[in-house]
Design an enzyme around this catalytic site. Structure first.
Site, PDB file in Angstrom:
ATOM      1  N   CYS A  98       0.836  -1.205   0.000  1.00 50.16           N
ATOM      2  CA  CYS A  98       0.000   0.000   0.000  1.00 50.16           C
ATOM      3  C   CYS A  98       0.878   1.265   0.000  1.00 50.16           C
ATOM      4  O   CYS A  98       1.526   1.546  -0.995  1.00 50.16           O
ATOM      5  CB  CYS A  98      -0.973  -0.042   1.182  1.00 50.16           C
ATOM      6  N   HIS A 114      -3.804  -5.229   0.561  1.00 59.60           N
ATOM      7  CA  HIS A 114      -3.244  -5.655   1.853  1.00 59.60           C
ATOM      8  C   HIS A 114      -3.249  -7.175   1.993  1.00 59.60           C
ATOM      9  O   HIS A 114      -4.280  -7.750   2.336  1.00 59.60           O
ATOM     10  CB  HIS A 114      -4.057  -5.025   2.999  1.00 59.60           C
ATOM     11  N   GLU A 151      -2.009  -8.881   4.291  1.00 58.90           N
ATOM     12  CA  GLU A 151      -2.057  -9.280   5.704  1.00 58.90           C
ATOM     13  C   GLU A 151      -3.487  -9.389   6.242  1.00 58.90           C
ATOM     14  O   GLU A 151      -3.714  -9.971   7.297  1.00 58.90           O
ATOM     15  CB  GLU A 151      -1.258  -8.275   6.561  1.00 58.90           C
TER      16      GLU A 151
END
Ligand code: XMP
Length: 510
Positions: free
Chosen positions: A79, A167, A169
């Site tokens: 990002c 993202h 994660e």
């Protein structure tokens, strides 16, 4: 340890999640503020740049020097990290004019690149950004796009430097973990050797070396962290570990005796100190929540200090501090300043105790503490226990505390928590408890009018206690629990269920 990953934090709300996701791959990761990178980078085999609330175009945004990293070790920008790499290498980052929050799907995935192995077109990814990369630098290859975000993943030519706009994660990125594995294992060549068993083995060896035959004192709370820390230390130094478990009179029903027995069964050298009377006497008449906390903190230190002195020759204090307590965080507001949260499980000990501190869990996330505990054979029930505040029932009895009120609340809490267990709901709830409210209300029992206490039940879902939502417990369960409480606990004639989220409410009522 040569197998580590460095995560440079630019202040994203998701940075800790990157760390956890990497650890789930059995790879050790460390999070450092972007403006305080480690001096020795040789221990890290790969670097990940986090997201950020800043725009790369802002003058006060994080603009770190990556010259010691770029091209020298595999680097992944996530990002903001990706935008930073693009913006300062001839690309163009601008404010996005389409909505780029939430779920999206990869509409194009370049085949044949190890970074995207097993990641296919259609894969769901999680977007959360206000800026977007309008144009990539010239020396890059586009690797993936979504419908709205053309430059969703890219690689710099001739070096293992990657950027992704989404993202990986976040759980909603369905192939996010795969992508991190591709980067860390396929590209950076990191071995997946960070396991609970390996942690126990190396930590026990380190503790043996560090502590030798010196004595260590540890305050047990009945919670997961202090228990796992105790078992680790016990493995390393045996009976030189002296545990102290203080009953402040504000624990759950039967908790002091039950937990003490459990600890003794685990072979720990533990002394139970029943200081209930001292705590309750000092709290008498006090209604202010913060003053109650302060009194409990002070009395705890006094009791703990007295008990520690009885352990002759002890010069170490062990604490169950965990990683989220020590990560230096980059502030998302008021500029990227670094702050350190200090944390004392035992309530802050005075300097005059002059004990050296040992914190064997300080590099572990909570879920890892549980896994380490499980690998050492700790009881499942102990490892799955809900968090319980240090001041205990004192902050769940609104207003002043009396022995009668503690006894009422212990009964109510016992019925509620046992019920959750019996109905198979306990493990679905992050934390639960009952509050004794400072109001009486009118009721009717048989033919008699009653004027008795009201209790509130609270059960929340959360990951870290920072935010929480109330749990939608089955009506049948609430109905049964309410009946049980009113029928079995004299002094209570009304039960309510708390349906407030945090924020704006908090988990505890005081
Ligand atoms: P709140 O009420 O702030 O609670 O939403 C968040 C988490 O922290 C716990 N808590 C405490 N723990 N000492 C503690 O050790 C305290 O004074 C304290 N106050 C709240 C609370 O139980 C929840 O898990």
């Amino acid at each position: 340890m040569q197998n580590k990953v460095l995560i440079l934090d630019f202040g994203s709300q998701y940075t800790q999640l990157i760390g956890r996701r990497v650890r789930e791959l059995n790879i050790f990761s460390e999070i450092k503020p972007f403006n305080k990178p480690p001096e020795d980078l040789s221990e890290y085999k790969a670097v990940i740049l986090s997201g950020s609330p800043f725009s790369v175009r802002a003058d006060d945004a994080p603009h770190p020097d990556l010259s010691e990293i770029r091209g020298k070790k595999p680097l992944l920008g996530v990002c903001y990290g990706a935008q930073y790499l693009a913006h300062f290498n001839g690309g163009n980052v601008e404010k996005s004019n389409t909505r780029e929050y939430g779920r999206a799907n990869l509409s194009h995935v370049e085949t044949g690149n190890p970074f995207l192995e097993k990641v296919n077109t259609g894969s769901q990814v999680w977007m959360s950004h206000a800026d977007t990369i309008k144009q990539l630098p010239e020396n890059t290859q586009l690797l993936a796009s979504t419908h709205d975000v053309e430059n969703a993943a890219f690689k710099f030519d001739g070096e293992e430097t990657y950027g992704i706009q989404f993202h990986p994660e976040v759980y909603h990125s369905t192939d996010g973990k795969q992508l991190l594995e591709n980067f860390l294992v396929n590209i950076a060549g990191i071995e997946q050797t960070w396991t609970p068993d390996a942690f126990v083995e190396t930590t026990v060896a380190e503790l043996k070396e560090k502590l030798g035959d010196e004595k260590v004192i540890l305050g047990l709370s009945g919670g997961v962290d202090s228990s796992v820390a105790a078992v680790l230390l016990h493995k390393a130094i045996g009976s030189n570990l002296h545990c102290i478990f203080v009953n402040n009179g504000l624990l759950r029903k039967n908790e002091f005796d039950g937990v003490l027995k459990q600890y003794e069964g685990m072979g720990l050298n533990v002394k139970g100190v029943d200081a209930s009377a001292r705590f309750l006497d000092e709290l008498a008449g006090e209604s202010d929540p913060e003053t109650k906390r302060k009194i409990i903190g002070r009395v705890f230190v006094e009791v703990f200090d007295d008990e520690s002195k009885l352990v002759k020759g002890a010069n170490w204090l062990a604490q169950g501090t965990i990683y989220p307590d020590v990560i230096e965080s980059v502030s998302a507001t008021g500029g990227p300043s670094a702050t350190i949260k200090s944390h004392h499980n035992v309530g802050g000990l005075p300097d005059y105790m002059k004990l050296k501190v040992v914190e064997p869990l300080k590099m572990l996330f909570k879920d890892e503490v549980r896994r380490v505990g499980a690998s050492m054979g700790l009881d499942k029930e102990l490892l799955g226990r809900h968090p319980f505040p240090g001041p205990g029932l004192a902050i769940r009895i609104l207003g002043d505390i009396t022995r009668d009120k503690v006894a009422i609340l212990q009964e109510v809490d016992h019925i509620f928590i046992n019920g959750l267990r019996e109905w198979g709901l306990y493990d679905k709830v992050w934390q639960a408890g009952a509050m004794l409210l400072p109001v009486n209300s009118v009721g009717v029992m048989g033919d008699e009018r009653t004027y008795e206490k009201c209790v509130a039940l609270r059960a929340v879902e959360s990951t870290d206690g920072m935010t929480a939502d109330w749990v939608n417990l089955p009506y049948e369960f609430l109905q049964k629990t309410s009946n049980d409480i009113i029928n079995k606990v004299p002094g209570v004639n009304r039960v309510v269920y708390d349906i407030s989220s945090k924020p704006p409410a908090t988990i505890e009522w005081e």
